[in-house]
Design an enzyme around this catalytic site. Structure first.
Site, PDB file in Angstrom:
ATOM      1  N   ARG A 115       0.837  -1.188   0.000  1.00 31.83           N
ATOM      2  CA  ARG A 115       0.000   0.000   0.000  1.00 31.83           C
ATOM      3  C   ARG A 115       0.885   1.256   0.000  1.00 31.83           C
ATOM      4  O   ARG A 115       1.957   1.271   0.637  1.00 31.83           O
ATOM      5  CB  ARG A 115      -0.852  -0.026   1.262  1.00 31.83           C
ATOM      6  CG  ARG A 115      -1.819   1.140   1.439  1.00 31.83           C
ATOM      7  CD  ARG A 115      -2.975   1.053   0.522  1.00 31.83           C
ATOM      8  NE  ARG A 115      -4.105   1.862   0.971  1.00 31.83           N
ATOM      9  CZ  ARG A 115      -5.129   2.172   0.178  1.00 31.83           C
ATOM     10  NH1 ARG A 115      -5.161   1.763  -1.083  1.00 31.83           N
ATOM     11  NH2 ARG A 115      -6.130   2.866   0.628  1.00 31.83           N
ATOM     12  N   THR A 392     -10.273  -0.129  -9.821  1.00 31.61           N
ATOM     13  CA  THR A 392      -9.115  -0.802  -9.233  1.00 31.61           C
ATOM     14  C   THR A 392      -9.019  -2.074 -10.043  1.00 31.61           C
ATOM     15  O   THR A 392      -9.862  -2.312 -10.901  1.00 31.61           O
ATOM     16  CB  THR A 392      -9.410  -1.069  -7.747  1.00 31.61           C
ATOM     17  OG1 THR A 392      -9.365   0.168  -7.051  1.00 31.61           O
ATOM     18  CG2 THR A 392      -8.446  -2.029  -7.085  1.00 31.61           C
ATOM     19  N   ASN A 412      -6.386   4.157  -7.116  1.00 36.62           N
ATOM     20  CA  ASN A 412      -7.614   4.692  -6.534  1.00 36.62           C
ATOM     21  C   ASN A 412      -8.649   4.955  -7.628  1.00 36.62           C
ATOM     22  O   ASN A 412      -9.275   4.029  -8.087  1.00 36.62           O
ATOM     23  CB  ASN A 412      -7.361   5.906  -5.639  1.00 36.62           C
ATOM     24  CG  ASN A 412      -8.568   6.167  -4.725  1.00 36.62           C
ATOM     25  OD1 ASN A 412      -9.383   5.263  -4.518  1.00 36.62           O
ATOM     26  ND2 ASN A 412      -8.704   7.358  -4.196  1.00 36.62           N
ATOM     27  N   ASP A 434      -8.041   8.326   0.405  1.00 33.68           N
ATOM     28  CA  ASP A 434      -8.547   7.256   1.280  1.00 33.68           C
ATOM     29  C   ASP A 434      -8.278   7.541   2.765  1.00 33.68           C
ATOM     30  O   ASP A 434      -8.802   6.843   3.632  1.00 33.68           O
ATOM     31  CB  ASP A 434      -7.917   5.904   0.907  1.00 33.68           C
ATOM     32  CG  ASP A 434      -8.675   5.226  -0.228  1.00 33.68           C
ATOM     33  OD1 ASP A 434      -9.782   5.686  -0.558  1.00 33.68           O
ATOM     34  OD2 ASP A 434      -8.162   4.242  -0.785  1.00 33.68           O
ATOM     35  N   SER A 463      -7.689   1.052   3.488  1.00 31.94           N
ATOM     36  CA  SER A 463      -8.178   0.527   2.205  1.00 31.94           C
ATOM     37  C   SER A 463      -9.366  -0.397   2.425  1.00 31.94           C
ATOM     38  O   SER A 463      -9.619  -0.851   3.547  1.00 31.94           O
ATOM     39  CB  SER A 463      -7.044  -0.269   1.542  1.00 31.94           C
ATOM     40  OG  SER A 463      -7.494  -0.908   0.372  1.00 31.94           O
ATOM     41  N   SER A 464     -10.082  -0.669   1.343  1.00 31.06           N
ATOM     42  CA  SER A 464     -11.134  -1.698   1.377  1.00 31.06           C
ATOM     43  C   SER A 464     -10.731  -2.917   0.556  1.00 31.06           C
ATOM     44  O   SER A 464     -11.512  -3.868   0.436  1.00 31.06           O
ATOM     45  CB  SER A 464     -12.441  -1.144   0.799  1.00 31.06           C
ATOM     46  OG  SER A 464     -12.878  -0.051   1.549  1.00 31.06           O
ATOM     47  N   GLY A 484     -13.817  -1.746  -6.725  1.00 35.56           N
ATOM     48  CA  GLY A 484     -15.147  -1.214  -6.408  1.00 35.56           C
ATOM     49  C   GLY A 484     -15.198  -0.311  -5.198  1.00 35.56           C
ATOM     50  O   GLY A 484     -16.274  -0.082  -4.656  1.00 35.56           O
ATOM     51  N   GLY A 485     -14.035   0.203  -4.740  1.00 37.18           N
ATOM     52  CA  GLY A 485     -14.042   1.123  -3.597  1.00 37.18           C
ATOM     53  C   GLY A 485     -14.728   0.472  -2.406  1.00 37.18           C
ATOM     54  O   GLY A 485     -14.404  -0.658  -2.027  1.00 37.18           O
TER      55      GLY A 485
HETATM   56  O1  DON Z   1      -8.003   1.112  -1.333  1.00 34.96           O
HETATM   57  C1  DON Z   1      -9.187   1.335  -1.523  1.00 34.96           C
HETATM   58  O2  DON Z   1     -10.074   0.862  -0.840  1.00 34.96           O
HETATM   59  C2  DON Z   1      -9.589   2.203  -2.697  1.00 34.96           C
HETATM   60  N1  DON Z   1      -8.535   3.120  -3.021  1.00 34.96           N
HETATM   61  C3  DON Z   1      -9.936   1.334  -3.841  1.00 34.96           C
HETATM   62  C4  DON Z   1     -10.433   2.109  -5.005  1.00 34.96           C
HETATM   63  C5  DON Z   1     -11.229   1.307  -5.940  1.00 34.96           C
HETATM   64  O3  DON Z   1     -11.499   0.160  -5.746  1.00 34.96           O
HETATM   65  C6  DON Z   1     -11.718   2.023  -7.109  1.00 34.96           C
HETATM   66  N2  DON Z   1     -12.636   1.231  -7.820  1.00 34.96           N
HETATM   67  N3  DON Z   1     -13.082   0.475  -8.371  1.00 34.96           N
END
Ligand code: DON
Length: 580
Positions: A115, A392, A412, A434, A463-464, A484-485
């Site tokens: 990360r 992502t 991101n 984030d 993060s997720s 997918g954030g």
């Molecule tokens: O680390 C995270 O949770 C986010 N930066 C992830 C971003 C993401 O999955 C964007 N989309 N699909």
């Protein structure tokens, strides 16, 4: 209702038929044709190994590595670098991520945390204006939006510890794709067109993504990336330290200096990936391993599964109102805890044991009524924010020798900050968004955070991302994860449940409609394909239901009885699963 109708054979017996057919028929019937009679979705099938990524060119080069005798980590690192070339909206060397490696032989499952980190000069209020208000533009579209990238160090570490290829060998296909170019698919062309305004202000981005006259590339045209090829070549020749201390580091630092960014050569030189112990829990006899902090993903997957295990989900049925109700109730409680407790464990104490304990799950479950949704305001207060479009990328790889890799990495948003490092040819992430810019102010995914996730020097932002490996009887069974954030955790949860509770094959498990609840906003977000009757039942329980665009892209695979099946997520037109 079960997903399999007639004949009444489950996934395991169907797979067993493959081996029988392979042995019993003289004119060999390809396994792919025999395996899933009566199903609507058909996975890729192989008896030797499997690769599932979001881009067919990355799948192909990773599959070639397996075919040449490389292991799953060799293939994963090769795919990771190839995606940085073929899918720059999320594949990257300017971002970071997480990789889980499971080696059946040693019984070990390790997590590599690569990360991004905040630069040393970062400070708590850096994304606030003079009035103390959070300014999202600052944490998303400036040079300070970028954390110190971890991808090159993380992939190199994975290769060195668990791979057999040299870094130069793993980089070779990516260099070739960047140098010779590749024919552009529709998705790439659409992506650049949609994001044009964010890329155009920056010299490096214009040079990389547009033709000399400023016009857009068209579908089928060959797209070459000479600056990126040169950067990858330097890394191949000089090792990962080139990115952190060599010419590439100088190019990043110069770009930062020119544009008021805080990141320095020293920040780059000090970056190190970390080996972490994955979050672990059990679900109906399966061992679940998923990413631990600084990701919240694994912690909350385990927490939600603990809550859900006491419901007979297989019986209440796939996407029935009762099943969606209890899932949403579990999700709300997990995301509320996320906002309060989760952050980088190198900096803050996170009550990991408590959140993932069965006792706590019992307590949370006791608050769930089958007759009525609990309003999120009764769980905790907050402010919703609309969702952002984003990207992502996740890939899953397994070889024939008991090694499996689950990797999610990102810059991101789609195309990160939109800023390409001049002369180096890659995009910088905007992962600093984030962090919690200010307690109580949601990030781009509507996620709230507090003290635990405030900006601090050298800290990793929460993060997720949830790369996950499920083992059954000590053997790798399911490899999954998703972009997918905020929806990453719930998407991954549903792939697990679809396989374990609903007995779906892996292609069905990644294809069927998904739902999502993240506590705030207080709504169940659904994809197209949930029946209006079900929605009405959920509304009668007090849920707000909102249909929006598709969620996640869970490139996944399964291994049962020595048969590998791969599920490419249809939500991305370039997704591809390839068996050996
Ligand atoms: O680390 C995270 O949770 C986010 N930066 C992830 C971003 C993401 O999955 C964007 N989309 N699909």
């Amino acid at each position: 209702m079960r997903i399999r109708f007639s004949p009444p054979i489950n996934r395991l017996t169907t797979l067993a038929c493959v081996s029988v057919l392979a042995v019993a028929t003289s004119t060999a019937v390809p396994a792919q044709q025999a395996i899933l009679e009566g199903e609507r979705f058909h996975p890729e099938v192989s008896e030797k190994g499997m690769v599932a990524t979001s881009h067919f060119l990355a799948s192909k080069v990773a599959r070639d590595v397996l075919a040449d005798g490389g292991n799953a980590v060799d293939a994963a690192v090769t795919a990771g670098f190839a995606l940085a070339v073929t899918q720059p909206r999320s594949g990257n060397i300017g971002g970071g991520g997480f990789m889980l490696v499971s080696d059946e032989k040693s019984g070990e499952v390790v997590a590599i945390d690569y990360r991004e980190k905040a630069p040393a000069a970062a400070f708590e209020t850096m994304f606030q204006n003079d009035e103390g208000e959070a300014v999202s533009e600052l944490s998303r579209y400036t040079h300070n939006a970028s954390g110190v990238p971890g991808t090159v160090a993380g992939l190199a570490m994975a290769l060195e510890k668990y791979g057999t290829l040299s870094l130069a060998e793993a980089l070779a296909p990516a260099i070739r794709l960047a140098e010779d170019g590749f024919a552009l698919p529709q998705r790439f062309v659409n992506g650049i067109r949609d994001i044009r305004d964010r890329l155009e202000p920056w010299d490096g981005s214009r040079k990389k993504f547009f033709k000399e006259d400023g016009s857009l590339y068209q579908v089928g045209e060959v797209f070459k990336q000479p600056d990126l090829a040169a950067t990858l070549k330097r890394i191949a020749e000089q090792g990962p330290q080139e990115f952190y201390e060599g010419k590439t580091a100088e190019l990043i630092a110069t770009q930062m200096e020119k544009n008021g960014g805080l990141m320095t050569m020293e920040d780059l030189a000090n970056y190190e990936p970390a080996i972490r112990e994955p979050s672990h829990g059990t679900y109906r006899g399966h061992d679940i391993y998923a990413m631990s902090p600084p990701s919240s993903g694994g912690v909350h997957i385990v927490q939600m599964l603990n809550i859900l295990e006491n419901y007979d989900i297989g019986k209440t049925g796939f996407n029935s109102a009762n099943t969606i109700h209890v899932m949403a109730e579990a999700m709300k409680r997990a995301y509320a805890d996320r906002s309060e407790y989760l952050g980088d464990t190198d900096f803050v104490e996170v009550p990991l044991k408590g959140i993932t304990s069965e006792g706590y799950a019992d307590e949370l479950r006791s608050q769930i009524s089958m007759d009525k949704a609990t309003p999120s305001s009764e769980i905790a207060p907050g402010n919703p924010l609309p969702y952002e479009s984003n990207e992502t990328t996740h890939f899953s790889i397994a070889d024939g020798n008991g090694m499996a890799v689950s990797n999610t990495y990102t810059i991101n948003f789609s195309y990160g900050s939109g800023i390409v490092v001049e002369g180096a040819g890659f995009l910088l992430n905007n992962e600093m968004d984030d962090f919690s810019a200010k307690p109580g102010v949601p990030n781009a995914y509507g996620l709230l955070g507090g003290e635990a996730n405030k900006v601090e020097p050298d800290k990793r932002m929460l993060s997720s991302m949830t790369p996950t490996i499920v083992k059954k009887d000590g053997k790798n069974f399911l490899v999954t994860g998703s972009p997918g954030g905020s929806r990453i955790i719930t998407t991954t949860l549903q792939v697990l449940m679809n396989v374990i509770d609903h007995d779906m094959n892996i292609q069905t498990a990644v294809s069927v409609p998904r739902i999502h609840h993240q506590w705030l906003p207080d709504e169940i977000r659904i994809e197209q394909g949930i029946s209006p009757d079900t929605i009405a039942l959920l509304e009668s329980l007090g849920h707000t239901v909102s249909q929006q665009e598709a969620m996640g892209a869970a490139q996944s695979l399964m291994i049962e009885d020595g048969v590998f099946t791969g599920g490419a997520d249809p939500r991305r037109s370039t997704s591809s699963a390839m068996g050996l």
